[in-house]
Design a protein around this motif. Structure first.
Motif, mmCIF file in Angstrom:
data_model
loop_
_atom_site.group_PDB
_atom_site.id
_atom_site.type_symbol
_atom_site.label_atom_id
_atom_site.label_comp_id
_atom_site.label_asym_id
_atom_site.label_seq_id
_atom_site.Cartn_x
_atom_site.Cartn_y
_atom_site.Cartn_z
ATOM 1 N N LEU A 201 86.527 -0.871 37.720
ATOM 2 C CA LEU A 201 87.258 0.172 37.004
ATOM 3 C C LEU A 201 87.786 -0.340 35.681
ATOM 4 O O LEU A 201 87.856 0.386 34.699
ATOM 5 N N GLU A 202 88.155 -1.614 35.651
ATOM 6 C CA GLU A 202 88.771 -2.147 34.451
ATOM 7 C C GLU A 202 87.751 -2.480 33.363
ATOM 8 O O GLU A 202 87.984 -2.243 32.181
ATOM 9 N N VAL A 203 86.617 -3.043 33.763
ATOM 10 C CA VAL A 203 85.705 -3.616 32.779
ATOM 11 C C VAL A 203 84.580 -2.684 32.338
ATOM 12 O O VAL A 203 84.189 -2.675 31.180
ATOM 13 N N ALA A 204 84.076 -1.869 33.272
ATOM 14 C CA ALA A 204 82.780 -1.230 33.016
ATOM 15 C C ALA A 204 82.868 0.059 32.204
ATOM 16 O O ALA A 204 83.881 0.761 32.231
ATOM 17 N N ASP A 205 81.791 0.360 31.474
ATOM 18 C CA ASP A 205 81.631 1.671 30.846
ATOM 19 C C ASP A 205 81.244 2.697 31.898
ATOM 20 O O ASP A 205 81.673 3.835 31.866
ATOM 21 N N ARG A 206 80.361 2.251 32.779
ATOM 22 C CA ARG A 206 79.916 3.122 33.857
ATOM 23 C C ARG A 206 79.913 2.340 35.158
ATOM 24 O O ARG A 206 79.748 1.124 35.162
ATOM 25 N N ILE A 207 80.094 3.083 36.252
ATOM 26 C CA ILE A 207 80.105 2.442 37.563
ATOM 27 C C ILE A 207 79.026 3.079 38.430
ATOM 28 O O ILE A 207 78.864 4.307 38.429
ATOM 29 N N VAL A 208 78.289 2.243 39.121
ATOM 30 C CA VAL A 208 77.302 2.721 40.082
ATOM 31 C C VAL A 208 77.770 2.266 41.453
ATOM 32 O O VAL A 208 77.894 1.069 41.699
ATOM 33 N N VAL A 209 78.071 3.218 42.318
ATOM 34 C CA VAL A 209 78.544 2.853 43.648
ATOM 35 C C VAL A 209 77.368 2.866 44.601
ATOM 36 O O VAL A 209 76.650 3.862 44.709
ATOM 37 N N MET A 210 77.152 1.749 45.272
ATOM 38 C CA MET A 210 76.019 1.640 46.193
ATOM 39 C C MET A 210 76.506 1.468 47.618
ATOM 40 O O MET A 210 77.571 0.912 47.866
ATOM 41 N N ASN A 211 75.692 1.948 48.545
ATOM 42 C CA ASN A 211 75.990 1.752 49.954
ATOM 43 C C ASN A 211 74.683 1.784 50.722
ATOM 44 O O ASN A 211 73.881 2.693 50.545
ATOM 45 N N ARG A 212 74.458 0.814 51.547
ATOM 46 C CA ARG A 212 73.267 0.739 52.397
ATOM 47 C C ARG A 212 71.974 1.027 51.646
ATOM 48 O O ARG A 212 71.167 1.850 52.061
#
Ligand SMILES: Nc1ncnc2c1ncn2[C@@H]1O[C@H](COP(=O)(O)OP(=O)(O)OP(=O)(O)O)[C@@H](O)[C@H]1O
Ligand SMILES: [Mg+2]
Lengths: 355, 295
Positions: A201-212
């Motif tokens: 949350l602090e560093v990224a421009d965008r976040i990709v959340v992955m699971n399994r």
């Protein structure tokens, strides 16, 4: 250089490490891959770098099919989870490696390499340690050498696998700011893996959340934090409280409280679960059964700048509420006393999801 | 050096044992153990070594010198050297290739290959020699063809070299495979992403990382190549001054009751063993140093 991942699947034997993953990283962005252990983050990174083949789908670098290029010509800098520094080389030789293995035609002269390496060492604040061996460095120093080594060849894409994984909280924070600054200076398309949501949350421009092996959600930090697409993302990006109830005609019943169920992920009626962040709950001593949920204080704990209150509400479920110190001091809650809680920001998901 | 846990966690497969402070035995027990070990070593190792040299020198330096400079002895030493000079580089090369393949890549049949590499150490050298006779001998599978082309392998130098290569084959690979496996593939992958080619990666990353293990393997290989008796004995034919290696020459002299000469020639092998031992100890020490440094 932009990265495009199109419907990539990867199996190890019968185990599907990645299933139909699609993702696009625009040129110059800093993207975080966030997910629990074993969710396929490293695998995805290795596929982008060409260290792992894909079973299905393809990877495009700058719009070109990456499988046409040997990994050594992809211009991808990789910082490994465990640094993978060359143990028999000094810091200087580690950083110089990528330049010194270039073919004769394009290899810079000794002096050029030297000054370039020292520029990088200055950047990572390690010029004075140029003749140390990796075994003589601290974890954070190794990390920075690994980064400098990857930057030396001027990659068009920088892939960082849990770059701050093995470091203590303080150094971690310093390095992550430093990474952000560095990225703002050189603007190389970067993907970094982490399982620390705060870091993402602090560093990224965008976040990709992955699971399994699947992408659960992709978006800016505020998009994924404020509008999680599903219960998994909600749960993974911070602490949540669950309220079990029902939705009828767009109105949710949660333990006696009626709320408009506008945030419902589907319009259907039936049993639903409300998700509330621990800082999105108010506590007060006054209230009635219709606008607040009765609860009993089970514990009050000071955690740094916050005060964590454990409660048991009338529905028989545990609640965890974070209050600021001010609010907590004003309330002066006693263990065992009856209070009323009001969820402020509720997201409803109709199908109960299980971890 | 730096903290233990950091080193061992960073480099899997390289662990260090804590110094036994709390585990120390009481003094009398330690003394007894040390005395027992020293006694045993004296009885079984130092005494025979001393006997060897005293027997070799029992008729004085002149005789000793003469026994060593005798043409058959010289020819035996030459043959042993030639064998080692061919065998060691050969096994060095194939040992490196075999361990590189098995440690850094996965492919079907890999475990079978690893088992096969160990085969020469697990069969008796005499059997290895006999197999070569079976294949290359006059009555062997390839015998008629070899004879027709006038190629002599059994009872000649090529047979001796082949048999020695076979029995010493695992010495380099056995040292390297565990070492390379412990080091993993990450450094090679890092080199790859930095633009290094296969050979560059091998010569600049893989090989330097195992150089001491490699040297250790070469020393062992050389010691075995020079000292091999069983397999060579079967394929040699014992032609004096032509197909006798040093160990075979010792046996012949001994069987002729020429004890001084036998022990004199044997002392060359013993000296060689001592030199190997010193080198081996040094490389072991060096490898431990590197492990300690976590590198
Ligand atoms: N070479 C391999 N052979 C078999 N299974 C593998 C291999 N590499 C990864 N896996 C499996 O694929 C899954 C995803 O692995 P991956 O390393 O991508 O996870 P990750 O998200 O990076 O986890 P972590 O946060 O723990 O590093 C894991 O379940 C892992 O066991
Ligand atoms: Mg990982």
């Amino acid at each position: 250089m932009s990265i495009e991942i199109e419907n990539v699947s990867k199996r190890f034997g019968a185990f599907a490490a990645l299933e139909d993953v699609s993702l696009s990283v625009p040129s110059g962005e800093l993207v975080a891959l966030l997910g629990p252990s074993g969710s396929g983050k490293t695998t995805l990174l290795r596929i982008i770098a060409g260290l792992e083949s894909v079973d299905e789908g393809k990877v495009l670098l700058n719009g070109e099919d990456a499988s046409l290029h040997d990994p050594r010509h992809r211009k991808v800098g990789f910082v490994f989870q465990h640094y993978a520094l060359f143990r028999h080389m000094t810091v200087f030789d580690n950083v110089a490696f990528g330049l010194s293995v270039k073919p004769k035609r394009t290899r810079p002269g000794k002096e050029v390499i030297r000054s370039k390496v020292f520029d990088l060492l200055k950047l990572i604040q390690m010029e004075h340690l140029w003749d140390r061996y990796p075994s003589q460095l601290s974890g954070g120093q190794r990390q920075r050498v690994a980064l400098a080594r990857a930057l030396a060849v001027e990659p068009q894409v920088l892939l960082l696998d849990e770059p701050f994984g093995a470091l203590d909280a303080k150094v971690r924070q310093e390095l992550r700011r430093w990474l952000r600054q560095l990225h703002d200076e050189i603007h190389v398309t970067s993907v970094f893996v982490t399982h620390d949501q705060e870091e993402a949350l602090e560093v990224a421009d965008r976040i990709v959340v992955m699971n399994r092996g699947k992408v659960e959600q992709e978006g800016t930090p505020s998009e994924v934090y404020d509008h999680p697409a599903n219960p998994f993302v909600f749960d993974f990006l911070g602490k949540v409280n669950l309220f079990h109830g029902r939705i009828d005609n767009g109105v949710a019943q949660l333990g006696g409280v009626r709320l408009p169920a506008s945030g419902s992920s589907s319009g259907t009626d039936g049993s639903a679960v409300g998700y509330v962040r621990s800082h999105d709950i108010d506590i007060s001593r006054h209230g009635s059964g219709s606008d607040a949920i009765a609860a009993q204080v089970r514990g009050v704990l000071r955690v740094g700048p916050l005060v964590r209150v454990d409660l048991l509400h009338a529905g028989g479920e545990q609640l965890e509420v974070d209050l600021s110190r001010d609010a907590a001091d004003r309330l002066a809650l006693q263990v065992g006393e009856q209070v009323f809680v009001r969820p402020r920001n509720v997201r409803f998901f109709v199908n109960d999801y299980q971890i | 050096m730096r903290s233990n846990d950091m080193n061992s966690s960073h480099y899997p497969g390289v662990f260090r044992v804590q110094k036994a402070g709390a585990l120390a035995e009481p003094l009398p027990v330690r003394l007894l153990l040390v005395a027992g070990t020293v006694l045993f070593l004296t009885l079984f190792l130092l005494l025979p070594l001393g006997a060897l040299f005293s027997e070799a020198l029992s008729k004085g330096w002149q005789e000793y010198r003469a026994a060593l400079l005798e043409p058959d002895a010289l020819s035996a030493m030459r043959l042993t050297l030639v064998t080692a000079v061919i065998c060691v580089p050969f096994n060095l090369f194939f040992g490196i290739v075999a361990s590189w393949c098995t440690a850094k890549f996965t492919f079907p049949g890999k475990s079978l290959l690893v088992t096969l590499i160990d085969l020469p150490f697990s069969v008796s050298p005499v059997v290895s020699g006999l197999v070569y006779v079976l294949v290359f001998g006059q009555q062997g599978w390839l015998g008629p063809w070899l004879q027709a082309h006038d190629i002599k392998i059994i009872f000649a130098v090529p047979g001796i070299v082949l048999a020695t290569v076979f029995v010493t084959f695992p010495s380099v690979a056995r040292e390297l495979i565990p070492l390379m496996e412990a080091q993993g593939r990450e450094e090679e992958e890092a080199a790859l992403t930095l633009g290094a080619g296969g050979l560059q990666t091998f010569f600049r990353v893989t090989l330097p990382n195992v150089k001491w293990g490699l040297l250790y393997g070469v020393i062992l290989c050389n010691a075995r190549a020079m000292g091999e008796f069983g397999a060579v004995s079967v394929v040699s034919g014992h032609v004096r001054g032509a197909t006798n290696t040093v160990p075979l020459q010792v046996e012949i002299l001994y069987n002729e009751y020429n004890f001084v000469a036998a022990f004199a020639v044997a002392s060359v092998l013993a000296l060689l063993a001592l030199v190997s031992l010193a080198l081996k100890t040094f490389t072991e020490w060096k490898m431990r140093q590197l492990q300690k440094a976590g590198a």
